[in-house]
Design an enzyme around this catalytic site. Structure first.
Site, short mmCIF file in Angstrom:
data_model
loop_
_atom_site.label_atom_id
_atom_site.label_comp_id
_atom_site.label_asym_id
_atom_site.label_seq_id
_atom_site.Cartn_x
_atom_site.Cartn_y
_atom_site.Cartn_z
N GLU B 186 42.40 64.29 58.10
CA GLU B 186 41.43 63.77 59.06
C GLU B 186 40.44 64.79 59.62
O GLU B 186 39.31 64.43 59.91
CB GLU B 186 42.18 63.12 60.24
CG GLU B 186 43.01 61.91 59.84
CD GLU B 186 42.16 60.76 59.33
OE1 GLU B 186 41.09 60.50 59.90
OE2 GLU B 186 42.56 60.14 58.31
N SER B 470 85.88 13.40 80.27
CA SER B 470 87.26 13.87 80.45
C SER B 470 87.38 15.38 80.54
O SER B 470 88.41 15.89 80.95
CB SER B 470 88.12 13.40 79.31
OG SER B 470 88.06 12.01 79.23
#
Lengths: 179, 773
Positions: B186, B470
């Protein structure tokens, strides 16, 4: 689905359920087996004593046919869990390893870390009553008597068969209630 | 005179111009200085606060391994893969490698980094015997390990808007090869320019003109940093101008290494699913599964090459293009004299390798939602998405996987057997929910709040309010334990009750009417009439009070239908209430979050299990014994046929018109609740035992590590007596036809012998003396 079909289907499932429960009953009905009293075993090594098993469900409500109730179930002498020197439960051993790690952290004053380790140990083996004892200790250090009391009660329940530990648990109880 | 005047005028004009020019310049300089000062404070402010937003990570609980542990090896292998272990064919050489060879697995463990716990990775050999761990041996010291803790698994990242993931590195961690590779790729002149590189721009311009295409950007690293970190991506002259000044300011504020460090942490280096991989720290893990310190020259060059176009040159996207770009970087490094010719030659020919990755899946989404509901009390959403917190939870990913698969399989099977349950619209399909808890600690091990999170995010464990049917009965029976005992008889003859002046006739689905049903049988068979009979005898108010102590937040009122579970509950609260039985009478606090640490590992929050005594251990033991009968001889007895061969207790539940099917089952080690139903309350045409129970069984079969022969300890104040199964009173030896053992609270054990067969004693005596009636 028509109502008629539904009724048939339900009846069919009902029959299967009844058959299944019938089979299961034959296979695992605790009342169908005679009572086998576990003979009290010789005292085991301390390391093994920690991995005693609880009395299984069969022992808790096993069928009794022959003897009179008074003789069959002498309450005071035999409610203490009978140690089984069978093969050590690997989870219990692993849990004890963690208990030891936690204990060392606790001694170093790293209470929160110790508690996390004890929690893992409880998850691994809820049978291991020492974790409850140390958790009570940890809550004592943190000053939460209510939690300490609860864990002490669990420790009491799980360590009642081990005279040394039972003694420690009861002196811990005094400490908690005396404070 | 005139001339003199003119000269003076000329002079003064010149002077005036000079003054104006100087003033102009001064003002410009001042403006520039002010602008630079503005930039300086802006940069300073940005850096004084957090430089990067780091998402918070949510982790599962750490998995423990120990010799003797029963394991589902398939699930275990999945687990290792989820922990980013890669299978290799040879001996594992690097952290994160795994080799399976028959009876033993060699694993090179990752480093373990947990709150207050750090462990360097090492090699272990885990030997299996069938589906059980035989031994765990540490390969460097050949030491047998009694217990081994695996790393917690990241299950979720909490992002803000940007969805960037990075692992920050300091410049000292970055190897020189990577620094040089990045500079080569770069900005070769980075250490020599002052933020901008006029020569570089000219060079780039020349090259671009010469080759007729954009071959090189003129931006320095500093400019790229300025652009990426401080500016928006659009390309305008004004932005370029700003970029220039920010670069200059940055260069005055920081030294080169600091700028390079910022740059290396900032750059975008690829895409992992929907998440941006930023910075070399994260990228080296993403591409090569190693920390940045360990990158080789080839890998460093590959990473540096990516900066130009992370997705174009990714080794995952196009290895050939990646190699070409990598080699260009290597040549540039050689040109600058940063590597030797030999190094370059070696590197140029080496193949492109990458580690493979898994996208961050959204595991246990309902659990995460539940967790996130609790987090705002502690942290703001902004903090969660930026502070890089680590949130350690109680989730057991294997249990979660088992729960999800059991639920999906179970629901699909139901739809297959009852085609009427199929729905065309996905959001109306048959639903189900599962929660798995550790009853003693209250740890939520797994939570699956619905069939498909993508279709419906409604969490049926924490947000649904349903009738328990139940499944509520245990709390009714518990309320009776002070006055009655497991051997007390209750009537299941049809009766009519008056509710607010209206008659109400509870019904049984299938049970013959009997005058007396023992409490144990009544609960095991889930007899409705006996339950109502019991409830009326105990007093409905007492039952409401009992439910209150168990912490049900939904309202209940003292009506006879309460006995049959007609009042709605939240499934999570029902599961927690059952934990009380499984935890010997203490109720744990539901725990999903254990620890929160900041990015440095400092504790921010720590939650411990807390318990509260609700009922005595004696009553809990009796309830466990009663609920055990549901499994051995009652409505859940089909569990044995479904491969549940260890002691378990539980209760089925079915509501009116089969709207809900429930099963809550537990052992001392684990508790799971399963609900099946339609969101809109349509009938599912099946009972709890048919619809919910198979899912529970399927789930438990997948978790051999939780199966054990353990059962609850009998407290001293629980006593056993032999009773007559018909009368419920003490059995008369040799006379009562069906003597059975029953457990009692020592305070209300039966004392009278069986009246029903008492007469038989006389017969026996008579028989004994030879007289047969």
């Amino acid at each position: 689905m028509t109502d008629k079909k539904r009724v048939w289907l339900l009846t069919f499932f009902l029959l299967i359920a009844i058959a299944a429960s019938g089979c299961a009953r034959v296979m695992i009905d605790p009342y169908a087996r005679p009572l086998e009293k576990t003979p009290p075993k010789a005292k085991t090594e301390p390391a093994e004593a920690t991995v005693k098993k609880t009395p299984s469900i069969e022992e808790s409500h096993k069928p009794v046919v022959e003897k009179a109730p008074e003789k069959m179930f002498p309450i005071e002498e035999e409610t203490l869990p009978v140690p089984k020197p069978a093969k050590p439960d690997p989870r219990a051993l692993a849990s004890l390893e963690l208990t030891e790690q936690g204990r060392m952290l606790l001694e170093q004053g790293r209470v929160d870390e110790a508690m996390t380790v004890f929690e893992s140990a409880v998850n691994l083996s809820p049978e291991n009553g020492r974790n409850y004892y140390y958790l009570a200790e940890a809550w004592l250090v943190k000053g939460d008597l209510r939690q300490a009391r609860e864990w002490n009660r669990l420790a009491e329940l799980y360590l009642q068969g081990d005279p040394d530990w039972a003694k420690r648990v009861s002196s811990q109880k005094v400490k908690i209630n005396g404070d | 005179m005139e001339r003199k005047k003119k000269r003076i005028n000329k002079k003064s004009a010149f002077k005036r111009v000079a003054v104006v020019a100087a003033a102009g310049l001064g003002i410009a300089a001042m403006l520039l200085a002010i602008y630079m000062w503005h930039l300086f404070t802006m940069i300073d402010n940005r850096f004084a606060a957090r430089r990067w937003s780091l998402p918070s990570s949510v982790y599962s609980d750490a998995m423990l391994l120990y010799p003797g542990q029963a394991l589902n090896t398939n699930l275990f292998f999945e687990k290792l893969r989820d922990l980013e272990y890669r299978e290799v064919s040879g001996q594992p050489q690097r952290k994160g490698e795994l080799r399976r060879s028959g009876a033993f697995w060699d694993v090179y463990l990752h480093d373990l980094v947990m709150p207050a716990k750090q462990r360097e990775g090492f090699r272990v050999r885990i030997s299996f015997q069938k589906n059980r761990i035989e031994s765990i041996v540490r390969m460097d010291s050949l030491q047998q390990l009694p217990i081994l803790e695996l790393e917690p698994e990241p299950i979720m990242l909490l992002f803000g808007g940007n969805r960037e993931q990075r692992q920050l590195v300091s410049i000292d961690q970055v190897p020189d090869t990577l620094k040089y590779a990045v500079l080569a790729a770069e900005d070769a002149g980075f250490y020599n320019h002052f933020g901008v590189d006029p020569l570089g721009i000219l060079r780039a311009l020349y090259k671009n003109i010469r080759y007729g295409e954009i071959r090189q950007g003129g931006s320095t690293l500093t400019q790229q940093l300025a652009k990426n970190y401080f500016l928006t991506p659009e390309r305008t002259l004004r932005r370029k101008f700003k970029e220039l000044f920010i670069s200059l300011t940055l260069e005055t504020m920081f030294d080169k290494n600091e700028i390079l460090e910022l740059y290396l942490n900032e750059i975008y280096l690829g895409q992992k699913g929907s998440i941006s991989v930023c910075g070399v720290g994260e990228a080296s893990v993403f591409y090569f599964a190693k920390p940045v310190e360990q990158l080789s020259l080839v890998e460093a060059a590959t990473l540096a090459g990516l900066i130009k176009g992370p997705n174009r040159y990714s080794p995952y996207a196009d290895p050939a293009r990646c190699k070409e770009r990598r080699n260009a970087v290597l040549q540039e490094m050689r040109r600058n004299g940063w590597i030797t010719q030999d190094e370059q030659n070696d590197a140029l020919t080496s193949p492109v390798k990458s580690a493979g990755y898994k996208t961050y899946g959204k595991k246990a989404p309902y659990f995460i939602d539940y967790l996130c509901e609790q987090l705002p009390e502690l942290y703001s959403p902004e903090d969660l998405s930026s502070l890089g917190l680590s949130i350690y939870t109680t989730l057991d990913t294997q249990v979660q996987a088992a729960a999800e698969s059991a639920l999906e399989k179970g629901l699909a099977r139901l739809e297959k057997s009852y085609p009427a349950l199929k729905r065309k619209q996905a959001d109306q399909q048959l639903q189900g929910a599962v929660i798995v808890m550790q009853p003693k600690t209250g740890y939520i091990l797994a939570m699956d709040g619905g069939r498909d999170y993508a279709i419906s995010q409604f969490n049926r464990i924490t947000q649904a309010i349903r009738q328990p049917g139940s499944a509520f009965k245990p709390f009714v029976y518990l309320s009776a334990l002070d006055r009655f005992s497991p051997s007390s008889l209750f009537s299941n003859e049809p009766k009519t009750y008056q509710i607010n002046g209206k008659p109400w006739r509870p019904r049984n689905t299938h049970a013959p009417a009997e005058h007396g049903l023992r409490m144990r049988t009544a609960l095991a068979k889930s007899d409705n009439l006996a339950a109502v009979d019991l409830a009326m005898k105990v007093g409905l108010k007492n039952i409401v009070d009992t439910a209150g102590t168990f912490g049900f937040s939904t309202p209940m009122s003292p009506q006879p239908s309460l006995a049959l579970g007609a009042f709605e509950v939240i499934p999570l609260e029902l599961a927690r209430a059952y934990c009380t039985f499984a935890a010997e009478g203490v109720q744990p606090l539901c725990l999903s979050m254990k620890t929160v640490t900041d990015e440095t590992g400092k504790f921010l929050e720590q939650r411990h299990m807390r318990i509260e005594r609700i009922i005595s251990p004696e009553k809990a033991y009796i309830m466990n014994s009663l609920l055990r009968s549901v499994v051995t001889e009652g409505t859940a007895s089909s569990l044995a046929l479904r491969g549940i061969d260890f002691p378990a207790a539980g209760k089925t539940g079915t509501t009116n018109d089969y709207r809900d099917a429930w099963f809550v089952g537990y052992t001392p080690d684990i508790l799971a609740l399963v609900w099946v139903g339609f969101d809109n309350g349509d009938s599912i045409h099946a009972e709890g035992a048919v619809a919910a129970l198979p899912i529970w069984a399927e789930l438990m079969r997948q978790l051999p590590q939780y199966a054990s022969e353990n059962w609850f300890r009998q407290p001293p104040d629980v006593i056993s007596r032999v009773i007559c199964a018909q009368s419920g009173a003490l059995a008369v030896k040799g006379v009562c036809p069906e003597p059975i053992e029953e457990v009692f609270l020592s305070t209300n054990a039966p004392v009278d012998p069986c009246e029903l067969h008492k007469a038989g004693i006389l017969d026996r005596i008579l028989k004994g003396i030879g007289y047969d009636r």
